[in-house]
Scaffold this active site. Structure first.
Site, PDB file in Angstrom:
ATOM      1  N   HIS A 118     -34.979  -8.271  35.080  1.00 47.37           N
ATOM      2  CA  HIS A 118     -35.973  -8.945  35.919  1.00 47.37           C
ATOM      3  C   HIS A 118     -35.382  -9.494  37.220  1.00 47.37           C
ATOM      4  O   HIS A 118     -35.967 -10.380  37.838  1.00 47.37           O
ATOM      5  CB  HIS A 118     -36.667 -10.062  35.115  1.00 47.37           C
ATOM      6  CG  HIS A 118     -37.489  -9.529  33.972  1.00 47.37           C
ATOM      7  ND1 HIS A 118     -37.973 -10.321  32.959  1.00 47.37           N
ATOM      8  CD2 HIS A 118     -37.899  -8.264  33.689  1.00 47.37           C
ATOM      9  CE1 HIS A 118     -38.658  -9.550  32.101  1.00 47.37           C
ATOM     10  NE2 HIS A 118     -38.612  -8.309  32.517  1.00 47.37           N
ATOM     11  N   CYS A 126     -36.504  -8.257  51.783  1.00 51.02           N
ATOM     12  CA  CYS A 126     -37.511  -8.374  52.822  1.00 51.02           C
ATOM     13  C   CYS A 126     -38.820  -7.717  52.378  1.00 51.02           C
ATOM     14  O   CYS A 126     -38.829  -6.720  51.677  1.00 51.02           O
ATOM     15  CB  CYS A 126     -37.010  -7.722  54.108  1.00 51.02           C
ATOM     16  SG  CYS A 126     -38.150  -7.957  55.482  1.00 51.02           S
TER      17      CYS A 126
END
Ligand code: NAD
Ligand code: ZN
Length: 243
Positions: A118, A126
């Site tokens: 995860h 970005c």
């Protein structure tokens, strides 16, 4: 106190490939709250607002405020004896840790073979360009933080509900090949990670669950060791060293 069965120690003595799937429960004793049982709230925030892409684009400030608080808490946490025991086991076995945690504590404890399904709370990426990087600011200087390359909003490089997990192909391969597969401190409700113990079992692994309560994995577990992860892994490591 939960006794470590001799039979498990015997099986481990003749095994070489070991894997451990870990969840929030392994970091609970480091002071990081687990996720379930909070009534749809995650540390006071509605889950769908702070752990989905939709929630992020709706309100990036709120999501970053949530992650800023988690960063502050995680920055104070140190690996506990359970993380350290797994790192010790890496010296004895061909060993992988597959974690759902984003806190980085397995690596800090000394494990090298870690899959962070995860993502990691200290990484950012970005929302516009291909920038990926580390951001260790605690607290964050700017919310939301901006991309150093293009100036757009950054997002945490973590996996939210509905997003593909990282390195799942390798995780499947490890589950298929492991001889002993530990499931530690996870409610095993978040897929696809939750399918790994079943894959391991179908491929002949001995499945060992370590949790303070039974979970959906318990029905296939060869050993269910009920108790705190630190206590149980400490005793197991001790027994392995003595055997
Ligand atoms: P979860 O919160 O759903 O389940 C935690 C499990 O740990 C429960 O089964 C509980 O009984 C057990 N547990 C609690 N304390 C324990 C202890 N001391 N010893 C052994 N077991 C203990 O966690 P999950 O299954 O990892 O799923 C939640 C999701 O939330 C994951 O996707 C994860 O990425 C994320 N999360 C991560 C962190 C972290 O990085 N530390 C913290 C909270 C949530
Ligand atoms: Zn950018």
């Amino acid at each position: 106190m939960t006794e470590i069965p001799d039979r498990l120690v015997e099986i481990m003595k003749r095994s070489s490939k070991i894997a451990a799937l870990t969840g929030a429960g392994i970091s609970a004793e480091s002071g990081i709250p687990t996720f379930r049982g909070a009534g749809g709230l995650w540390e006071g925030y509605p889950v769908e607002k702070v752990a989905t892409v939709e929630g992020f684009y709706e309100n990036p400030e709120l999501v970053w405020k949530f992650y800023n608080e988690r960063r502050i808490n995680i920055s104070k946490a140190r690996p506990n004896r359970a993380h350290k025991a797994l790192a010790e086991m890496e010296k004895m076995y061909d060993m992988w840790v597959i974690t759902q945690n984003i806190d980085g504590l397995h690596t800090m404890a000394g494990s090298n073979n870690v899959i962070e399904l995860h993502g990691n709370i200290w990484r950012v990426r970005c929302t516009y360009c291909d920038y990926h990087g580390e951001n260790m600011e605690v607290p964050l200087r700017e919310i939301p933080p901006k991309c150093p390359k293009c100036g757009e909003i950054l997002r945490p490089d973590v996996v939210w509900f509905g997003e593909p997990v990282h390195m799942m192909d390798l995780a499947f391969k490890i589950a298929e090949e492991s001889e002993v597969f530990f499931v530690i401190g996870t409610s095993a409700k978040v897929h696809p990670a939750a399918s790994l113990p079943f894959i391991a079992k179908n491929n002949g692994a001995t499945v060992v669950e370590i949790n303070i309560e039974r979970t959906d994995v318990s029905i296939i577990a060869d050993f269910i060791l009920l108790g705190r992860a630190t206590m149980i892994l400490d005793s197991l490591l001790q027994k392995l060293k003595e055997a």
